[in-house]
Design a protein around this motif. Structure first.
Motif, PDB file in Angstrom:
ATOM      1  N   VAL A  88      30.459  29.876  59.936  1.00 29.18           N
ATOM      2  CA  VAL A  88      29.246  28.753  59.384  1.00 29.18           C
ATOM      3  C   VAL A  88      29.981  28.955  57.589  1.00 29.18           C
ATOM      4  O   VAL A  88      30.024  27.827  57.236  1.00 29.18           O
ATOM      5  CB  VAL A  88      27.944  29.541  59.513  1.00 29.18           C
ATOM      6  CG1 VAL A  88      26.944  28.847  58.602  1.00 29.18           C
ATOM      7  CG2 VAL A  88      27.499  29.335  60.932  1.00 29.18           C
ATOM      8  N   GLY A 178      34.122  25.738  62.908  1.00 29.51           N
ATOM      9  CA  GLY A 178      33.758  25.174  61.536  1.00 29.51           C
ATOM     10  C   GLY A 178      34.693  24.276  61.037  1.00 29.51           C
ATOM     11  O   GLY A 178      33.809  23.234  60.532  1.00 29.51           O
ATOM     12  N   MET A 192      27.784  23.307  58.534  1.00 27.58           N
ATOM     13  CA  MET A 192      27.358  24.643  58.586  1.00 27.58           C
ATOM     14  C   MET A 192      26.294  24.831  59.770  1.00 27.58           C
ATOM     15  O   MET A 192      26.429  25.538  60.402  1.00 27.58           O
ATOM     16  CB  MET A 192      26.945  25.257  57.042  1.00 27.58           C
ATOM     17  CG  MET A 192      27.993  25.386  56.103  1.00 27.58           C
ATOM     18  SD  MET A 192      27.320  25.790  54.522  1.00 27.58           S
ATOM     19  CE  MET A 192      26.957  27.532  55.046  1.00 27.58           C
TER      20      MET A 192
END
Length: 326
Positions: A88, A178, A192
């Motif tokens: 994230v 990500g 995120m």
């Protein structure tokens, strides 16, 4: 390429430093707590009393678990989500932040192609994060060592997720996921959020649905659950399930049987009375479990799968950026 590597390092050194601080802080606790745990383990004589499931070790095991069992039970539940958080906070902003702010335009006018740009970022951070995750996992394995013979490492949502290679594979997967979602969404905060949700969904689904397919648990006759001197299930095995069958092979509720045994014995039956009731009425007890010796087999297969998926996600990000008009 050397200059591009230096620039990528300068850009993302704070992110790597943040991961190092978090892992380092937890590592410091594990070192202090692990030394105290090992001192207690030796002081109680658990290293010399014999088999930990024998009567000579029973009281010492109980005392040790009362002192440190809560850490061994709950700390892995928190640490298992660290790879997702790394994805994230490090993976998602990797490309999304530059696309959102427009700084990518400057980077691509410095004599380096967009492919070189993203490959350098992915390789530098991917290798660095994986190395830190492996080192952290090795330290966790040392810290958890006294509980290996007591609880084992096969229990899901516990030590299995942080020991061995799976923790590093989950980290690499989170980072690559990500990066790809950041490239697709092109906005840092939404990327995120999407990374966190996708990581949890994939990893938990793997634990619940795919991991049991790697190898069928062992099913044996004779005990409802693992325990000291059960004689059936290894002391540190991961018990998957247990049940009771009647003479026809039909499953019978344990609560119902206990109630029947209570009526037959005129009060709450002792374990011996309960076993005698089951034998007399031809009930059989079954338990399925995964022995701790399967740990490396499961780890190697699962870590390899997540590593391959992570590489594919990284390749997809490179190809997408190469073909996409930004």
């Amino acid at each position: 390429m050397r200059g591009l590597t230096w620039v990528a390092w300068r850009q993302h050194r704070l992110a790597l430093a943040g991961v190092l601080v978090v892992l380092g802080g937890v590592s410091l606790f594990m070192v202090v707590n692990g030394l105290a745990m090992r001192h207690a383990y030796t002081s109680l004589g658990l290293n010399s009393c014999g088999a930990l499931d024998s009567p000579s070790c029973a009281s010492q095991v109980v005392i040790f678990q009362q002192g440190y069992g809560s850490w061994a039970d709950h700390l892995p539940h928190l640490l298992m989500f660290l790879p997702g958080l790394i994805g994230v906070f490090v993976g998602a902003p990797l490309v999304a932040r530059e696309l959102e702010s427009g700084t990518f335009r400057f980077a691509w006018t410095q004599g380096r192609s967009r492919v070189q740009w993203i490959v350098t970022k992915l390789a530098l951070l991917g290798v660095g994060l994986t190395a830190m995750a492996l080192a952290f996992s090795a330290l966790f394995t040392w810290w958890y060592g006294p509980f290996d013979a007591i609880s084992g490492r096969m229990t899901p949502y516990g030590a299995y997720e942080v020991s061995g290679l799976v923790f590093a594979a989950h980290t690499l997967f989170g980072f690559a996921l990500g990066a790809l979602l950041g490239l697709l969404i092109r906005r840092t905060v939404p990327a995120m959020a999407a990374t966190g949700a996708a990581w949890v969904a994939v990893v938990l689904s793997s634990m619940i649905y795919l991991r049991p397919l790697l190898r069928q648990p062992i099913t044996v006759l004779g005990a409802l659950a693992k325990g000291a001197n059960s004689g059936t299930v290894p002391f540190n095995a991961d018990v998957v399930g247990h049940w009771v069958q009647d003479a026809t092979g039909q499953h019978v509720s344990s609560q119902q049987l206990f109630g029947q045994a209570t009526v037959a014995s005129g009060g709450s039956p002792s374990p011996q009375q309960y076993q005698a009731y089951l034998t007399q009425h031809h009930y059989s007890q079954w338990v399925s479990y995964r022995p701790d010796v399967w740990f490396r087999h499961f780890q190697n297969l699962e870590a390899s799968a997540f590593a391959v998926v992570a590489v594919l996600l990284a390749v997809a990000a490179v190809l997408l950026l190469r073909r996409r008009t930004v």
